[in-house]
Every structure is written in C-alpha cells, then in structure tokens.
Enzyme design. Structure first.
Site, mmCIF file in Angstrom:
data_model
loop_
_atom_site.group_PDB
_atom_site.id
_atom_site.type_symbol
_atom_site.label_atom_id
_atom_site.label_comp_id
_atom_site.label_asym_id
_atom_site.label_seq_id
_atom_site.Cartn_x
_atom_site.Cartn_y
_atom_site.Cartn_z
ATOM 1 N N HIS A 1 18.448 -47.617 -71.202
ATOM 2 C CA HIS A 1 19.860 -47.488 -70.690
ATOM 3 C C HIS A 1 20.877 -48.133 -71.229
ATOM 4 C CE1 HIS A 1 16.820 -45.841 -67.503
ATOM 5 N NE2 HIS A 1 17.462 -44.681 -68.023
ATOM 6 N N SER B 1 17.988 -41.832 -66.330
ATOM 7 C CA SER B 1 18.943 -41.550 -67.236
ATOM 8 C C SER B 1 19.778 -40.100 -66.785
ATOM 9 C CB SER B 1 18.114 -41.097 -68.529
ATOM 10 O OG SER B 1 17.115 -42.268 -68.996
ATOM 11 N N GLY C 1 10.007 -29.849 -72.147
ATOM 12 C CA GLY C 1 11.347 -30.363 -72.892
ATOM 13 C C GLY C 1 11.256 -29.899 -74.272
ATOM 14 N N ASP D 1 12.415 -38.886 -73.964
ATOM 15 C CA ASP D 1 11.710 -40.164 -73.596
ATOM 16 C C ASP D 1 10.501 -39.725 -72.743
ATOM 17 O OD1 ASP D 1 11.273 -42.447 -72.125
ATOM 18 O OD2 ASP D 1 12.874 -42.106 -70.577
#
Length: 304
Positions: A18, A100, A144, A164
């Site tokens: 992050h 995120s 995704g 991720d």
C-alpha cells in the site's frame, strides 16, 4: 476459496504494497487528466483490526501498528498514514485497516474512477455495501483476469491495474498473471500494471520476474521487503511489487520510504529492501540485486 485477507490485513506485506500503491496514485495525480484504477482481486475492502480474524493472527502488530506511532517518517509515509488514520472508524485510533480499493477510493479526484473485481460472493457483497452510492466506484463480481478483457482500455485512457491475487497455488497463479498481462498489454500497452507477489523461496519468484522482462514493456521496477531469509517455503518471508510501465522517478519517490519501512518492520533480523529497475527505457535488463543509489533510468530529452 480458502484465503481470507482479514487474517492478514495490515501485516508487513500490506504495508509494502500500500505504500507503493499510494506512491503510484500520487504519480498519476501529478497530471490533471483523469485516470482509472482497476483492481483484479479487490477483497471486501475494509478490515477490523479488533475482529476475530485479525486478533487470531495478530499480523498487523508487525505491520501497520508499528508505523502508526512512528515519528520522523518520510513525507510520503506521513501522507499515506494520514489517509488511513483519517478514514471512518479510526477517529479514536487505528481500529480499521482499509484494503486497496478503499485506500484508492479515498484519493480519487472528481473525474477519476475505480473498477473493482471480486469473484467470491461474500467478499463481493461486502464490497458493494462499502461503496453503495459512490458513482465513481464500480464493483464487478467476476474473475478479475477475465474482466480485464472487457475493462481495457478504460475510457480515461490512462490509469493503473493492481493484480493482487491470493496465490493459493503459487506457480499456477504466476502463469495466470503472465497470460492476463499478455492479453492486457495487447489491449492497453500504455497502462501501468502493478503486481504484488509473496516471497517464500527466491527460486519460485525469479522465473516469473524473468518472464516479465520479455513482456514488451519499456520500464519495469521492482520493490521488495524481506523480513526473513528467502529460503523457507513454510512462511511468508517477504513480498514484492513489480510495476510494468512504471512512472518516471518512482524509484526516487520510494527509496527513502522503503529504507525507513525496513527499519520499522524488522523482526528477529534486520529487514532487507530491494529497489531496482529490471528493465530500463532502452530495453536493457538491469536486474540489479541491491538498492540503487540513484535512478538508473535515462531521462527523456528536455525532462528536468
């Protein structure tokens, strides 16, 4: 799906991921044109550090909870920490750790947008609840990797894709990422792609990074944080972010923050940082094993 990020939220790997993500968003905001953020594995978006999962592992104690009270940290880390502590639920101290999607959503300007993908039903439902009524954020319950085919290129024409995944099967996941990036780069070759990866055995990571060097992009930056030697498959020894089409001078923005994070997040041994260009603008494979003292990238003509 066995993996639940709630058990690991705010750990040292999240802090690395992050902090780099925050630097990337700030780099995107250096230009006034809007951008799109795409998250392929968004999770549920927000995690209570006093919840059952976080209490069971206590991983945040060796991560964000060390950064929270630290003094004299670099300006980038100060801004990132303030964005977390200033969020809903943290009015009385660090109680919630935003994932995120929520961290980025709080930074979006009026014309920016976010596309969040999450396949798991329960996680996707929580994500929708979190962003209900927010017209800038769009939640998709779908794979995704597959979603990138429909979402790229975004209407904004500039932006960032975060990949991720949970890495439940590490070698298989790397192959999925490689194929997804191959397809994505054909559709949107100028996009920025940031991939988070775990480090247990270095030998498992190196083939993946070498393949990325042949992906056809111009610039690849690697940032890693190791809190244990990378020679045991039985625990998470470190993690990394590899950024394809990395913004200019991103290494300069990250160098001091990563050095400070290594100092703050060390465990039974001093933590180690790698920050290097795996590929430069000329297509040279640098793959320097230690942190660079200064940017190795040649500056384009006229750039100061």
């Amino acid at each position: 799906m066995n993996y639940r990020h709630a058990y690991h939220a705010g750990n040292f790997a999240d802090v690395l991921k992050h902090a780099v993500l925050f630097a990337l968003i700030e780099a995107m905001q250096a230009k006034p044109a809007p951008f799109c953020y795409i998250d392929t594995h968004a999770g549920s978006g927000n995690y209570p550090l006093d919840g059952f999962e976080a209490k069971k592992t206590g991983e945040h104690k060796d991560g964000i909870s060390r950064l929270h009270p630290a003094e004299k940290v670099p300006a980038l880390l100060q801004r990132w920490r303030a964005s977390i502590l200033g969020g809903e639920g943290n009015e009385q101290g660090l109680k919630q750790y935003p994932g995120s999607p929520l961290q980025v959503a709080r930074l979006l300007r009026p014309d920016d947008s976010a596309q969040l993908c999450e396949l798991h039903t329960e996680e996707a439902s929580r994500l929708r609840d979190l962003f209900r009524g927010n017209p800038q954020v769009h939640v998709h319950q779908r794979d995704g990797y597959e979603a990138l085919k429909a979402l790229l290129p975004p209407k904004e024409k500039r932006g960032l894709v975060l990949i991720d995944p949970p890495y439940e099967a590490q070698e298989a996941e790397y192959k999925l990422i490689e194929q997804a990036l191959k397809t994505a780069l054909l559709r949107w070759p100028t996009g920025i792609y940031a991939v988070w990866y775990p480090i247990k055995l270095r030998s498992q990571v190196q083939p993946f990074l070498r393949k990325l060097q042949h992906s056809g992009v111009k610039r690849i930056l690697r940032a890693e944080l190791l809190v244990h030697p990378d020679d045991s498959p039985l625990r998470l020894n470190g993690s990394g972010m590899v950024i394809l089409n990395a913004p200019w001078n991103l290494d300069d923005s990250l160098r001091e923050p990563l050095r400070v994070l290594a100092s703050l997040l060390s465990q039974e041994r001093p933590a180690e940082v790698k920050l290097d260009w795996l590929l430069d603008e000329a297509g040279s494979q640098l793959n320097v094993p230690s942190p660079l003292p200064a940017s190795r990238l040649p500056r384009p003509p006229g750039r100061r």
